[in-house]
Design a protein around this motif. Sequence first.
Motif, mmCIF file in Angstrom:
data_model
loop_
_atom_site.group_PDB
_atom_site.id
_atom_site.type_symbol
_atom_site.label_atom_id
_atom_site.label_comp_id
_atom_site.label_asym_id
_atom_site.label_seq_id
_atom_site.Cartn_x
_atom_site.Cartn_y
_atom_site.Cartn_z
ATOM 1 N N ARG A 1 0.821 -1.214 0.000
ATOM 2 C CA ARG A 1 0.000 0.000 0.000
ATOM 3 C C ARG A 1 0.855 1.263 0.000
ATOM 4 N N TRP A 2 0.439 2.207 -0.858
ATOM 5 C CA TRP A 2 1.028 3.535 -0.927
ATOM 6 C C TRP A 2 -0.103 4.557 -0.863
ATOM 7 N N TYR A 3 0.122 5.626 -0.133
ATOM 8 C CA TYR A 3 -0.855 6.703 -0.013
ATOM 9 C C TYR A 3 -0.401 7.890 -0.863
ATOM 10 N N GLU A 4 -1.350 8.522 -1.518
ATOM 11 C CA GLU A 4 -1.038 9.674 -2.342
ATOM 12 C C GLU A 4 -0.873 10.905 -1.446
ATOM 13 N N ILE A 5 0.303 11.498 -1.500
ATOM 14 C CA ILE A 5 0.610 12.683 -0.691
ATOM 15 C C ILE A 5 0.352 13.948 -1.501
ATOM 16 N N GLU A 6 0.890 13.998 -2.713
ATOM 17 C CA GLU A 6 0.665 15.102 -3.641
ATOM 18 C C GLU A 6 0.615 14.532 -5.049
ATOM 19 N N LYS A 7 -0.036 15.307 -5.960
ATOM 20 C CA LYS A 7 -0.104 14.877 -7.358
ATOM 21 C C LYS A 7 -0.367 16.059 -8.274
ATOM 22 N N LEU A 8 -0.023 15.877 -9.536
ATOM 23 C CA LEU A 8 -0.509 16.764 -10.574
ATOM 24 C C LEU A 8 -1.942 16.336 -10.852
ATOM 25 N N PRO A 9 -2.818 17.262 -11.233
ATOM 26 C CA PRO A 9 -4.235 16.914 -11.425
ATOM 27 C C PRO A 9 -4.431 15.748 -12.387
ATOM 28 N N ALA A 10 -5.382 14.898 -12.035
ATOM 29 C CA ALA A 10 -5.742 13.751 -12.866
ATOM 30 C C ALA A 10 -7.255 13.578 -12.785
ATOM 31 N N SER A 11 -7.902 13.495 -13.920
ATOM 32 C CA SER A 11 -9.367 13.417 -13.943
ATOM 33 C C SER A 11 -9.897 12.182 -13.229
ATOM 34 N N PHE A 12 -9.088 11.149 -13.126
ATOM 35 C CA PHE A 12 -9.525 9.897 -12.499
ATOM 36 C C PHE A 12 -9.274 9.869 -10.997
ATOM 37 N N ALA A 13 -8.693 10.910 -10.435
ATOM 38 C CA ALA A 13 -8.410 10.943 -8.991
ATOM 39 C C ALA A 13 -8.750 12.323 -8.450
ATOM 40 N N ARG A 14 -10.008 12.500 -8.052
ATOM 41 C CA ARG A 14 -10.464 13.800 -7.573
ATOM 42 C C ARG A 14 -10.907 13.778 -6.121
ATOM 43 N N GLY A 15 -10.875 12.633 -5.505
ATOM 44 C CA GLY A 15 -11.388 12.511 -4.159
ATOM 45 C C GLY A 15 -10.336 12.757 -3.098
ATOM 46 N N LYS A 16 -10.586 12.198 -1.921
ATOM 47 C CA LYS A 16 -9.642 12.272 -0.808
ATOM 48 C C LYS A 16 -9.319 10.847 -0.379
ATOM 49 N N CYS A 17 -8.388 10.707 0.528
ATOM 50 C CA CYS A 17 -7.997 9.384 1.045
ATOM 51 C C CYS A 17 -7.536 8.468 -0.080
ATOM 52 N N ILE A 18 -6.844 9.022 -1.066
ATOM 53 C CA ILE A 18 -6.439 8.246 -2.235
ATOM 54 C C ILE A 18 -5.245 7.354 -1.879
ATOM 55 N N GLU A 19 -5.362 6.097 -2.289
ATOM 56 C CA GLU A 19 -4.300 5.124 -2.048
ATOM 57 C C GLU A 19 -4.253 4.122 -3.190
ATOM 58 N N ALA A 20 -3.120 3.447 -3.297
ATOM 59 C CA ALA A 20 -2.928 2.392 -4.288
ATOM 60 C C ALA A 20 -2.291 1.201 -3.596
ATOM 61 N N ASN A 21 -2.752 0.030 -3.958
ATOM 62 C CA ASN A 21 -2.205 -1.203 -3.386
ATOM 63 C C ASN A 21 -1.740 -2.087 -4.540
ATOM 64 N N TYR A 22 -0.475 -2.498 -4.495
ATOM 65 C CA TYR A 22 0.143 -3.287 -5.551
ATOM 66 C C TYR A 22 0.425 -4.693 -5.032
ATOM 67 N N SER A 23 0.027 -5.702 -5.820
ATOM 68 C CA SER A 23 0.297 -7.097 -5.466
ATOM 69 C C SER A 23 0.504 -7.897 -6.743
#
Length: 183
Positions: free
Chosen positions: A41-63
């Motif tokens: 699991r990785w949590y999004e701290i900062e990003k350049l704008p992306a139309s597919f990620a507009r919410g909060k509590c954004i995270e990604a899990n890789y397996s």
Amino acid sequence: MSAVYLLLLLLPLISAQTYHWGACPTPKLQPSFNLQQYLGRWYEIEKLPASFARGKCIEANYSVRKDGTIRVLNAQFYKNKTRTAEGTAVVHDMREPARLGVSFSYFTPYSPYLILTTDYTSLAVVYSCIDILRLFHVDYAWILGRSRFLPYETVSYARELLMNEGIDLYRMKATDQRGCKDN
């Protein structure tokens, strides 16, 4: 004339993105990247704008899946709901394991997912760029953490690394990780 027409057609699609004239920059990648250590699991701290990620509590899990591809499970809280998207990542060339391709649909090609740096335990800096006919490019950049919040110095280091690679961070924004529920 046809390039201008194409640009006008594409602008609504990329309005929530960061785009620039010319070809994509070619940043240096993480040397000796170890995918196994990157998984989890990785949590999004900062990003350049992306139309597919507009919410909060954004995270990604890789397996890793049984077929050897990487399962990418993104989650965000948006419009009072937790929304997820499942995709697939692949390493196209084992000589460059920090250069992955990611797709969230069988109908779309793999987009670049470049790991510029990671210490595997706290920070990862990721960049993606899509070149449109070498006329302009669409940038994506993420500062990721193993925890929802990173020290200011760590975020500053990540931002400086991106800027030193020629990536414009003018539209970079912090992701709201307050009040999030961990699974």
